[in-house]
Structures are given as C-alpha cells and as structure tokens.
Design a protein around this motif. Structure first.
Motif, PDB file in Angstrom:
ATOM      1  N   LYS A 147       0.828  -1.196   0.000  1.00  0.00           N
ATOM      2  CA  LYS A 147       0.000   0.000   0.000  1.00  0.00           C
ATOM      3  C   LYS A 147       0.865   1.250   0.000  1.00  0.00           C
ATOM      4  O   LYS A 147       0.600   2.205  -0.723  1.00  0.00           O
ATOM      5  N   ALA A 190      -4.977  -1.821  -2.178  1.00  0.00           N
ATOM      6  CA  ALA A 190      -4.777  -3.090  -2.863  1.00  0.00           C
ATOM      7  C   ALA A 190      -4.924  -4.235  -1.866  1.00  0.00           C
ATOM      8  O   ALA A 190      -4.581  -4.087  -0.700  1.00  0.00           O
ATOM      9  N   LEU A 195      -5.749  -4.544  -7.301  1.00  0.00           N
ATOM     10  CA  LEU A 195      -5.885  -3.112  -7.101  1.00  0.00           C
ATOM     11  C   LEU A 195      -7.365  -2.782  -6.955  1.00  0.00           C
ATOM     12  O   LEU A 195      -8.150  -2.990  -7.878  1.00  0.00           O
ATOM     13  N   ASN A 227      -7.820   2.325  -8.920  1.00  0.00           N
ATOM     14  CA  ASN A 227      -6.703   2.555  -9.826  1.00  0.00           C
ATOM     15  C   ASN A 227      -6.874   3.928 -10.473  1.00  0.00           C
ATOM     16  O   ASN A 227      -7.516   4.047 -11.507  1.00  0.00           O
ATOM     17  N   PHE A 248       3.163   0.174 -12.533  1.00  0.00           N
ATOM     18  CA  PHE A 248       2.983  -0.457 -11.225  1.00  0.00           C
ATOM     19  C   PHE A 248       3.865  -1.692 -11.073  1.00  0.00           C
ATOM     20  O   PHE A 248       4.445  -1.921 -10.017  1.00  0.00           O
TER      21      PHE A 248
END
Length: 182
Positions: A85, A92, A108, A111, A132
């Motif tokens: 996180k 998430a 996720l 987003n 990511f």
C-alpha cells in the motif's frame, strides 16, 4: 518487515503527502501517449513503463523506510502485507498466496491511473498501468527481494479487475562476506 513501533499501515499511508489524483492521472496519460508516439511499438512502451516504474520503486523505499518506522524485512509475505500500500499509494488486496508463501496476487481496488482512459484497438496489447509492475519490482529489490511481477487481469482489456502476480525469485542476502586483503 518487522514493525519497530505499533504503527498501522493506514497511519503510515495517511502521513505521506499526496498529489492531486486527477493531475497525476492526466500527466501519466500524457506520458503514455508520448511514449506511444515516440516508440511506435506497444511492446517497447510496455518495457519503458516497467523501467520507469522500476526507477520510481527503488527511490520510494527510502521514503517508505524513513516515514514508516519499520525495521529489517523478515519475509516476503510480511513485506507484501505491510509495504504494498505504501509503495503504490493505492488500496490493494494481497491474496492468493501459494503454499510456500513466495507468490501472491495483488488486486488493485482503486486505480487512479485509468480514470478517463479507453484503449484504442491498435493498443490492445498495451499494459497501460505497467508502471505499477516496475514500481513493485524496484521497491522489493531495494529490500533485498528479487521478484517477477506480471499482469494477470486488466480492466482496460475487458477483465473484471486489475490483478498483478508477484513472485519472489530469491531473497538476496544483505550481508556481504568480508574478504581479507592479502
């Protein structure tokens, strides 16, 4: 990571300065668009986004460690539960652990990168949020965990969620053997 003090990850996350999500989303979109124009190959854009994320991830760890008051990383599972996180700055869920505790899914729940985004037909192979995967890989490498991060599901491709699979390849020792100079 073993907490040195009884701070929750929510308190840690709340103490970090946040950027306006719409500004970040639009800026990120402009970067992806420019990469598509410059590189022309979607696969090259995917690689570049991953590399950009990796570079961000290796720098995020310093801030995370400075603000979170956590000590040495103990194992991959604890690192995932506490750190993802903070590394990503989004909500998430860490799920689907394998029996060895070396592979998990990161789903996720929100987003912000995909607000205002629709992929054109020519970009269906684009992992728009591939930054990511690089962030996670880079951040974990900085805490001595070599990982492989791959996309399992992507809502921009018609899936029902954004899901990354994170697999620990090896835990790198932080200790360096002392070599006598002879």
């Amino acid at each position: 990571m073993a907490p040195a003090a009884p701070r929750s990850d929510e308190a840690i996350f709340a103490s970090v300065e946040h950027v306006n999500s719409e500004l970040f989303t639009l800026t990120y979109g402009a970067i992806v668009r420019q990469l598509l124009t410059d590189l022309e190959e979607v696969e090259e854009v995917n690689k570049q986004l991953d590399q950009m994320g990796y570079n961000i991830g290796i720098r995020l760890v310093d801030e995370f460690l400075a603000k979170s008051n956590v000590s040495k990383c103990v194992d991959f599972k604890e690192t995932a539960e506490v750190g993802f996180k903070m590394f990503l700055g989004i909500t998430a869920s860490v799920t689907n652990w394998d029996a060895e505790g070396t592979t998990c899914s990161l789903i996720l729940e929100d987003n912000p990168l995909v607000d205002f985004v629709e992929l054109p037909d020519t970009c269906q192979d684009l992992y728009y949020c591939n930054i990511f995967s690089g962030i996670i890989r880079g951040a974990l490498e900085m805490v001595s965990m070599k990982t492989e991060v791959t996309w399992v599901r992507d809502m921009l491709r018609g899936d029902d969620a954004f899901e990354l699979k994170v697999k620990l390849l090896k835990q790198v020792s932080e200790e360096y053997p002392y070599k006598d100079d002879e």
